[in-house]
Scaffold this motif. Structure first.
Motif, PDB file in Angstrom:
ATOM      1  N   ASP A  23       0.838  -1.196   0.000  1.00 56.23           N
ATOM      2  CA  ASP A  23       0.000   0.000   0.000  1.00 56.23           C
ATOM      3  C   ASP A  23       0.870   1.242   0.000  1.00 56.23           C
ATOM      4  O   ASP A  23       1.962   1.242   0.572  1.00 56.23           O
ATOM      5  CB  ASP A  23      -0.900   0.034   1.240  1.00 56.23           C
ATOM      6  CG  ASP A  23      -2.038  -0.973   1.196  1.00 56.23           C
ATOM      7  OD1 ASP A  23      -2.251  -1.597   0.138  1.00 56.23           O
ATOM      8  OD2 ASP A  23      -2.705  -1.135   2.235  1.00 56.23           O
ATOM      9  N   PRO A  24       0.411   2.331  -0.624  1.00 63.54           N
ATOM     10  CA  PRO A  24       1.187   3.576  -0.559  1.00 63.54           C
ATOM     11  C   PRO A  24       1.206   4.125   0.871  1.00 63.54           C
ATOM     12  O   PRO A  24       0.258   3.928   1.629  1.00 63.54           O
ATOM     13  CB  PRO A  24       0.449   4.526  -1.499  1.00 63.54           C
ATOM     14  CG  PRO A  24      -0.875   3.909  -1.762  1.00 63.54           C
ATOM     15  CD  PRO A  24      -0.790   2.452  -1.420  1.00 63.54           C
ATOM     16  N   THR A  26       0.718   6.711   3.656  1.00 59.32           N
ATOM     17  CA  THR A  26      -0.082   7.904   3.901  1.00 59.32           C
ATOM     18  C   THR A  26       0.219   8.362   5.319  1.00 59.32           C
ATOM     19  O   THR A  26       0.325   7.551   6.233  1.00 59.32           O
ATOM     20  CB  THR A  26      -1.589   7.617   3.769  1.00 59.32           C
ATOM     21  OG1 THR A  26      -1.947   6.573   4.660  1.00 59.32           O
ATOM     22  CG2 THR A  26      -1.952   7.201   2.349  1.00 59.32           C
ATOM     23  N   SER A  58       8.427   0.969   6.486  1.00 61.75           N
ATOM     24  CA  SER A  58       8.801   1.280   5.111  1.00 61.75           C
ATOM     25  C   SER A  58      10.322   1.375   5.059  1.00 61.75           C
ATOM     26  O   SER A  58      10.922   2.093   5.862  1.00 61.75           O
ATOM     27  CB  SER A  58       8.173   2.607   4.693  1.00 61.75           C
ATOM     28  OG  SER A  58       8.597   2.969   3.406  1.00 61.75           O
ATOM     29  N   ARG A  63       8.245   4.330  -0.849  1.00 63.38           N
ATOM     30  CA  ARG A  63       7.031   5.100  -0.558  1.00 63.38           C
ATOM     31  C   ARG A  63       5.835   4.162  -0.398  1.00 63.38           C
ATOM     32  O   ARG A  63       4.698   4.546  -0.550  1.00 63.38           O
ATOM     33  CB  ARG A  63       6.757   6.121  -1.662  1.00 63.38           C
ATOM     34  CG  ARG A  63       7.801   7.215  -1.776  1.00 63.38           C
ATOM     35  CD  ARG A  63       7.975   8.057  -0.531  1.00 63.38           C
ATOM     36  NE  ARG A  63       6.731   8.651  -0.085  1.00 63.38           N
ATOM     37  CZ  ARG A  63       6.475   8.971   1.168  1.00 63.38           C
ATOM     38  NH1 ARG A  63       7.362   8.768   2.109  1.00 63.38           N
ATOM     39  NH2 ARG A  63       5.319   9.516   1.509  1.00 63.38           N
ATOM     40  N   ARG A  64       6.147   2.889  -0.135  1.00 57.46           N
ATOM     41  CA  ARG A  64       5.116   1.870   0.055  1.00 57.46           C
ATOM     42  C   ARG A  64       5.358   1.154   1.370  1.00 57.46           C
ATOM     43  O   ARG A  64       6.447   1.162   1.905  1.00 57.46           O
ATOM     44  CB  ARG A  64       5.156   0.867  -1.089  1.00 57.46           C
ATOM     45  CG  ARG A  64       4.937   1.518  -2.437  1.00 57.46           C
ATOM     46  CD  ARG A  64       3.968   0.701  -3.256  1.00 57.46           C
ATOM     47  NE  ARG A  64       3.605   1.399  -4.477  1.00 57.46           N
ATOM     48  CZ  ARG A  64       2.405   1.912  -4.693  1.00 57.46           C
ATOM     49  NH1 ARG A  64       1.475   1.816  -3.791  1.00 57.46           N
ATOM     50  NH2 ARG A  64       2.128   2.525  -5.819  1.00 57.46           N
TER      51      ARG A  64
END
Length: 72
Positions: A23-24, A26, A58, A63-64
């Motif tokens: 998932d990215p 956030t 991460s 960035r995931r």
């Protein structure tokens, strides 16, 4: 070993969609403690956050979400 250094607060709110590897990212992330990265050099530059009682990691320049440690 990661849970020895990072304590995630239990989830105490409305149900939120689970976080999965890939998932990215956030929201904000915090660098892993240097005392942990000294013991596990592979984690140098990694960052973490706690979400819904889970520890989200991460790796450097990612960035995931690369790992999710679910609460016990």
């Amino acid at each position: 070993m990661i849970r020895e250094y990072i304590k995630a607060a239990p989830s105490a709110g409305a149900a939120v969609a689970p976080i999965n590897v890939g998932d990215p990212i956030t929201g904000g992330m915090i660098p892993l403690p240097s005392s942990l990265t000294e013991k596990v050099p592979r984690l140098v530059g990694a960052r973490f956050a706690t979400r819904n009682g889970a520890i989200v990691i991460s790796t450097r320049n990612s960035r995931r979400v690369d790992a999710v440690l679910m609460p016990n």
